[in-house]
Design an enzyme around this catalytic site. Sequence first.
Site, PDB file in Angstrom:
ATOM      1  N   SER A 233      -2.743   7.699   0.512  1.00 15.22           N
ATOM      2  CA  SER A 233      -4.130   7.347   1.277  1.00 15.22           C
ATOM      3  C   SER A 233      -4.475   8.409   2.000  1.00 15.22           C
ATOM      4  O   SER A 233      -3.713   9.214   2.728  1.00 15.22           O
ATOM      5  CB  SER A 233      -3.910   6.034   1.972  1.00 15.22           C
ATOM      6  OG  SER A 233      -4.848   5.810   2.895  1.00 15.22           O
TER       7      SER A 233
ATOM      8  N   TYR B 134      -0.266   0.512   9.006  1.00 14.13           N
ATOM      9  CA  TYR B 134      -0.458   0.930   7.561  1.00 14.13           C
ATOM     10  C   TYR B 134      -0.311   2.352   7.542  1.00 14.13           C
ATOM     11  O   TYR B 134       0.191   2.959   6.643  1.00 14.13           O
ATOM     12  CB  TYR B 134      -1.975   0.477   7.251  1.00 14.13           C
ATOM     13  CG  TYR B 134      -2.470   0.725   5.975  1.00 14.13           C
ATOM     14  CD1 TYR B 134      -1.969   0.065   4.817  1.00 14.13           C
ATOM     15  CD2 TYR B 134      -3.451   1.843   5.792  1.00 14.13           C
ATOM     16  CE1 TYR B 134      -2.312   0.404   3.724  1.00 14.13           C
ATOM     17  CE2 TYR B 134      -3.894   2.348   4.735  1.00 14.13           C
ATOM     18  CZ  TYR B 134      -3.357   1.484   3.497  1.00 14.13           C
ATOM     19  OH  TYR B 134      -3.900   1.800   2.451  1.00 14.13           O
TER      20      TYR B 134
ATOM     21  N   LYS C  49       2.213   4.492   4.984  1.00 15.29           N
ATOM     22  CA  LYS C  49       1.391   5.592   4.020  1.00 15.29           C
ATOM     23  C   LYS C  49       1.975   6.987   4.424  1.00 15.29           C
ATOM     24  O   LYS C  49       2.125   7.793   3.456  1.00 15.29           O
ATOM     25  CB  LYS C  49      -0.093   5.561   4.145  1.00 15.29           C
ATOM     26  CG  LYS C  49      -0.700   4.311   3.491  1.00 15.29           C
ATOM     27  CD  LYS C  49      -0.312   4.067   2.064  1.00 15.29           C
ATOM     28  CE  LYS C  49      -0.873   2.853   1.297  1.00 15.29           C
ATOM     29  NZ  LYS C  49      -0.141   2.792  -0.139  1.00 15.29           N
TER      30      LYS C  49
HETATM   31  N1  LIG Z   1      -8.848   0.304  -1.207  1.00 13.06           N
HETATM   32  C1  LIG Z   1      -8.851   1.392  -0.561  1.00 13.06           C
HETATM   33  O1  LIG Z   1      -9.703   1.626   0.049  1.00 13.06           O
HETATM   34  C2  LIG Z   1      -7.708   2.126  -0.532  1.00 13.06           C
HETATM   35  C3  LIG Z   1      -7.612   3.242  -0.080  1.00 13.06           C
HETATM   36  C4  LIG Z   1      -6.353   3.954   0.033  1.00 13.06           C
HETATM   37  C5  LIG Z   1      -5.070   3.690  -0.589  1.00 13.06           C
HETATM   38  N2  LIG Z   1      -5.218   2.469  -1.099  1.00 13.06           N
HETATM   39  C6  LIG Z   1      -4.021   2.014  -1.515  1.00 13.06           C
HETATM   40  O2  LIG Z   1      -4.098   1.800  -3.053  1.00 13.06           O
HETATM   41  C7  LIG Z   1      -3.218   0.876  -3.372  1.00 13.06           C
HETATM   42  C8  LIG Z   1      -3.824  -0.378  -4.136  1.00 13.06           C
HETATM   43  O3  LIG Z   1      -4.917  -0.762  -3.322  1.00 13.06           O
HETATM   44  P1  LIG Z   1      -6.178  -1.758  -3.836  1.00 13.06           P
HETATM   45  O4  LIG Z   1      -7.437  -1.577  -2.909  1.00 13.06           O
HETATM   46  O5  LIG Z   1      -6.196  -1.697  -5.200  1.00 13.06           O
HETATM   47  O6  LIG Z   1      -5.615  -3.241  -3.335  1.00 13.06           O
HETATM   48  P2  LIG Z   1      -5.725  -4.863  -4.074  1.00 13.06           P
HETATM   49  O7  LIG Z   1      -5.339  -5.738  -2.935  1.00 13.06           O
HETATM   50  O8  LIG Z   1      -7.130  -4.634  -4.533  1.00 13.06           O
HETATM   51  O9  LIG Z   1      -4.778  -4.603  -5.120  1.00 13.06           O
HETATM   52  C9  LIG Z   1      -3.160  -4.694  -4.620  1.00 13.06           C
HETATM   53  C10 LIG Z   1      -2.252  -5.258  -5.492  1.00 13.06           C
HETATM   54  O10 LIG Z   1      -1.056  -5.196  -5.182  1.00 13.06           O
HETATM   55  C11 LIG Z   1      -0.482  -6.448  -5.535  1.00 13.06           C
HETATM   56  N3  LIG Z   1       0.798  -6.625  -4.733  1.00 13.06           N
HETATM   57  C12 LIG Z   1       0.810  -6.672  -3.235  1.00 13.06           C
HETATM   58  N4  LIG Z   1       1.956  -6.919  -2.634  1.00 13.06           N
HETATM   59  C13 LIG Z   1       2.914  -6.864  -3.732  1.00 13.06           C
HETATM   60  C14 LIG Z   1       4.189  -6.770  -3.918  1.00 13.06           C
HETATM   61  N5  LIG Z   1       5.304  -7.195  -2.833  1.00 13.06           N
HETATM   62  N6  LIG Z   1       4.790  -6.575  -5.198  1.00 13.06           N
HETATM   63  C15 LIG Z   1       3.865  -6.370  -5.999  1.00 13.06           C
HETATM   64  N7  LIG Z   1       2.568  -6.274  -6.254  1.00 13.06           N
HETATM   65  C16 LIG Z   1       2.095  -6.562  -5.032  1.00 13.06           C
HETATM   66  C17 LIG Z   1      -1.532  -7.667  -5.271  1.00 13.06           C
HETATM   67  O11 LIG Z   1      -0.913  -8.768  -5.686  1.00 13.06           O
HETATM   68  C18 LIG Z   1      -2.769  -6.717  -5.837  1.00 13.06           C
HETATM   69  O12 LIG Z   1      -2.751  -7.138  -7.185  1.00 13.06           O
HETATM   70  C19 LIG Z   1      -2.392   0.266  -2.344  1.00 13.06           C
HETATM   71  O13 LIG Z   1      -1.183   0.824  -1.935  1.00 13.06           O
HETATM   72  C20 LIG Z   1      -3.597   0.881  -1.179  1.00 13.06           C
HETATM   73  O14 LIG Z   1      -2.775   0.879   0.110  1.00 13.06           O
HETATM   74  C21 LIG Z   1      -6.395   1.821  -1.315  1.00 13.06           C
END
Ligand SMILES: NC(=O)c1ccc[n+]([C@@H]2O[C@H](COP(=O)([O-])OP(=O)(O)OC[C@H]3O[C@@H](n4cnc5c(N)ncnc54)[C@H](O)[C@@H]3O)[C@@H](O)[C@H]2O)c1
Length: 265
Positions: A147, A160, A164
């Site tokens: 991230s 968080y 990361k």
């Molecule tokens: N959305 C953003 O702006 C953003 C920015 C930077 C990084 N990220 C990172 O990208 C990744 C995906 O984020 P997203 O926005 O798609 O989130 P999201 O919440 O839309 O999807 C995350 C998925 O992870 C699953 N999950 C959660 N805990 C779990 C576990 N213990 N075991 C297995 N699955 C699990 C959830 O059920 C969900 O389907 C994450 O690591 C997040 O930190 C997201």
Amino acid sequence: MSNQLKGKNIIITGAGSATGIGAGLAFGLAERGANIAICDVNEEGARKVAADISEKLGVETIAIKVDVTQRAEMQEMVKSTVSAFGQLDVMINNAGIIEHSAFLELTELSWQKLMNVNAMGTMIGIQEAAKQMITQGRGGKIINMSSIASRQSFPAFAHYCASKWAVAALSQAAARQFAEHKINVNCMGPGIVKTAMLDGLDREFLSKGLTKELGDAIHDLSAGIPLGRYSLPSDLVGTAAFLASPDSDYMTGQNILCDGGMVML
Ligand SMILES: NC(=O)c1ccc[n+]([C@@H]2O[C@H](COP(=O)([O-])OP(=O)(O)OC[C@H]3O[C@@H](n4cnc5c(N)ncnc54)[C@H](O)[C@@H]3O)[C@@H](O)[C@H]2O)c1
């Protein structure tokens, strides 16, 4: 669409949310020819994403229920993928969670929750994928979802950010550890991506009185992005495809930000 990943077998954790980054990558990498194991703690979500991809693209997908914090489930996930596809070529440790907390209100419980899923889940994912890839003896690619918060820390998301930074640190250590096996370990770091995670934050900000209307948090977090907008999961596919393909064979231990220019270091 290029066939650059034809025949590659890829696990993506956290791919069971239809609007999420994992599902977006699954679609994009399947379009490039890969077979995908859609893995998530949300089994129904994983099944839906897998069925949708198979139906639209006519490629092989499987859905696996896994909690990334549970070693035995992660081992079973790798085993099931190998028995369905023959071998594991690429592991994408994407599952993650977020929470807002004022720095002085941050609790041990919140810290443990985020560190468990984001950092420890990634550690287990790297280990189990690497063991399988070493046994196969043909190298492999491990991609960890970092991230912008792995390069800059923000006071309302200290735990968080710590989780990361841990993902980036684990990736460097693993890159050095597994280089002799031709296993590349890199991170990709999104900025603001419109997913259920971001929508959840938007609701959390509103419920805490930090914003006035739904949508305000997304608007505020996206303000000032040099490329002028927040991103969608599809914006991240090119970077993931590059890191999964032979084009990145001479890159390891790197953390590539795909954030519209939010963080420049
Ligand atoms: N959305 C953003 O702006 C953003 C920015 C930077 C990084 N990220 C990172 O990208 C990744 C995906 O984020 P997203 O926005 O798609 O989130 P999201 O919440 O839309 O999807 C995350 C998925 O992870 C699953 N999950 C959660 N805990 C779990 C576990 N213990 N075991 C297995 N699955 C699990 C959830 O059920 C969900 O389907 C994450 O690591 C997040 O930190 C997201």
